[in-house]
Structure formats: C-alpha cells, structure tokens
Design a protein around this motif. Structure first.
Motif, PDB file in Angstrom:
ATOM      1  N   MET A   1      -5.013  13.284  13.346  1.00  0.00           N
ATOM      2  CA  MET A   1      -4.779  13.651  14.728  1.00  0.00           C
ATOM      3  C   MET A   1      -4.374  15.115  14.780  1.00  0.00           C
ATOM      4  SD  MET A   1      -1.200  12.156  16.341  1.00  0.00           S
ATOM      5  CE  MET A   1      -1.681  11.940  17.999  1.00  0.00           C
ATOM      6  N   LYS A   2      -4.917  15.811  15.752  1.00  0.00           N
ATOM      7  CA  LYS A   2      -4.655  17.237  15.928  1.00  0.00           C
ATOM      8  C   LYS A   2      -3.825  17.423  17.198  1.00  0.00           C
ATOM      9  CE  LYS A   2      -7.848  20.750  16.748  1.00  0.00           C
ATOM     10  NZ  LYS A   2      -9.120  21.416  16.504  1.00  0.00           N
ATOM     11  N   VAL A   3      -2.705  18.151  17.068  1.00  0.00           N
ATOM     12  CA  VAL A   3      -1.786  18.355  18.190  1.00  0.00           C
ATOM     13  C   VAL A   3      -1.496  19.843  18.355  1.00  0.00           C
ATOM     14  CG1 VAL A   3       0.516  17.868  19.102  1.00  0.00           C
ATOM     15  CG2 VAL A   3      -0.693  16.112  17.794  1.00  0.00           C
ATOM     16  N   ALA A   4      -1.535  20.306  19.595  1.00  0.00           N
ATOM     17  CA  ALA A   4      -1.137  21.680  19.904  1.00  0.00           C
ATOM     18  C   ALA A   4       0.314  21.657  20.353  1.00  0.00           C
ATOM     19  CB  ALA A   4      -2.011  22.272  20.996  1.00  0.00           C
TER      20      ALA A   4
ATOM     21  N   ALA B   1       6.085  17.856  14.627  1.00  0.00           N
ATOM     22  CA  ALA B   1       6.774  16.602  14.955  1.00  0.00           C
ATOM     23  C   ALA B   1       5.823  15.603  15.604  1.00  0.00           C
ATOM     24  CB  ALA B   1       7.968  16.876  15.867  1.00  0.00           C
ATOM     25  N   ALA B   2       4.969  16.072  16.501  1.00  0.00           N
ATOM     26  CA  ALA B   2       4.070  15.170  17.222  1.00  0.00           C
ATOM     27  C   ALA B   2       2.902  14.693  16.366  1.00  0.00           C
ATOM     28  CB  ALA B   2       3.543  15.856  18.478  1.00  0.00           C
ATOM     29  N   ALA B   3       2.520  15.476  15.372  1.00  0.00           N
ATOM     30  CA  ALA B   3       1.362  15.117  14.541  1.00  0.00           C
ATOM     31  C   ALA B   3       1.715  14.135  13.430  1.00  0.00           C
ATOM     32  CB  ALA B   3       0.713  16.375  13.963  1.00  0.00           C
TER      33      ALA B   3
ATOM     34  N   ALA C   1       2.385  15.918   8.597  1.00  0.00           N
ATOM     35  CA  ALA C   1       1.565  16.916   9.292  1.00  0.00           C
ATOM     36  C   ALA C   1       1.659  18.273   8.606  1.00  0.00           C
ATOM     37  CB  ALA C   1       2.024  17.036  10.737  1.00  0.00           C
ATOM     38  N   ARG C   2       0.607  19.049   8.823  1.00  0.00           N
ATOM     39  CA  ARG C   2       0.577  20.427   8.319  1.00  0.00           C
ATOM     40  C   ARG C   2       0.014  21.318   9.421  1.00  0.00           C
ATOM     41  NH1 ARG C   2      -4.506  22.098   7.059  1.00  0.00           N
ATOM     42  NH2 ARG C   2      -6.077  20.472   6.949  1.00  0.00           N
TER      43      ARG C   2
ATOM     44  N   GLU D   1      -2.099  19.228  12.181  1.00  0.00           N
ATOM     45  CA  GLU D   1      -2.941  18.072  11.947  1.00  0.00           C
ATOM     46  C   GLU D   1      -2.156  17.089  11.100  1.00  0.00           C
ATOM     47  OE1 GLU D   1      -7.584  18.304  11.627  1.00  0.00           O
ATOM     48  OE2 GLU D   1      -6.647  18.784   9.721  1.00  0.00           O
ATOM     49  N   GLY D   2      -2.237  15.815  11.448  1.00  0.00           N
ATOM     50  CA  GLY D   2      -1.507  14.804  10.701  1.00  0.00           C
ATOM     51  C   GLY D   2      -2.007  13.408  11.008  1.00  0.00           C
TER      52      GLY D   2
END
Length: 122
Positions: A1-4, A92-94, A98-99, A118-119
């Motif tokens: 999952m990709k998070v901005a 935190a959201a990914a 996550a990285r 992404e995570g």
C-alpha cells in the motif's frame, strides 16, 4: 500500500497541497493520504483526497512522536517529536514495515509538505 503523508499550515490551499504531492511523486497508486489527526478535517486536504479518490488517515500526534525521519524540521520536532509530519504520517499509515519512497518536499509557498511511503498497511 502506498500512502502520501502531508504536513501543512492552517492556511494551506488546495493548490499548495497538490504541488507538494506532485513533487513527491504524484497521486498514482495511492491508497490513502495521511496527516496529524487534528488537521485531518482541513478543507483543502478533504478536497485533495476527493480528487485522488482516497481516504484520509488521521494519525494521532503521539503516534508521530519518535518516528525516525530522514529530514528534520526544528519546529516540527519541538511540536510533534518527529522531524517531519509528512514523512512520519506516511510511515505510520503505511504500516509497521513501511519505507519512504519519497522524502519530504515542500511547496513553493512553504505551506505544504508531502512524502510517500510504501508498506503492508496497518
């Protein structure tokens, strides 16, 4: 999952958020946008999330504290205990492993920052 992850000032505009997100890599493939919880209902952020077709994840400020970020803002460190709201919120959201795939970038008017992580999800 990709998070901005997005950090921004109270008076941020949709254009500034768009600019920062675009500079960080854009909205393609995003699963969510994230920021500190007390700013998750900002109108410009809600507009950006609608444009991108993704939910907003509000991260409690105490969860951001202590997240190691590659970029550092003295102001943000003093207020939130993390070097970058955008980077810490994205991580935190990914999810726990996550990285960052894009470190913090700042809009030209200095009212918005964006980073992408992404995570595996939370």
């Amino acid at each position: 999952m990709k998070v901005a992850g997005l950090g921004f000032r109270k008076d941020v505009t949709l254009a500034s958020l768009r600019e920062a997100l675009s500079a960080a890599g854009g909205s393609e493939g995003l699963a969510a946008v994230a920021t500190v919880a007390d700013k998750a209902d900002a109108e410009a952020l809600k507009q950006l999330a609608r444009e991108c077709g993704v939910p907003i994840r509000g991260i409690p400020a105490d969860m951001l504290a202590g997240i190691d970020t590659p970029t550092q803002s003295k102001f943000v460190m003093e207020k939130f205990g993390a070097g970058s709201v955008a980077e810490a919120a994205a991580l935190a959201a990914a999810g726990p492993r996550a990285r960052l795939i894009a470190t913090r970038v700042v809009s030209q008017d200095h009212t918005a920052t964006a980073a992408i992580a992404e995570g595996d999800g939370a």
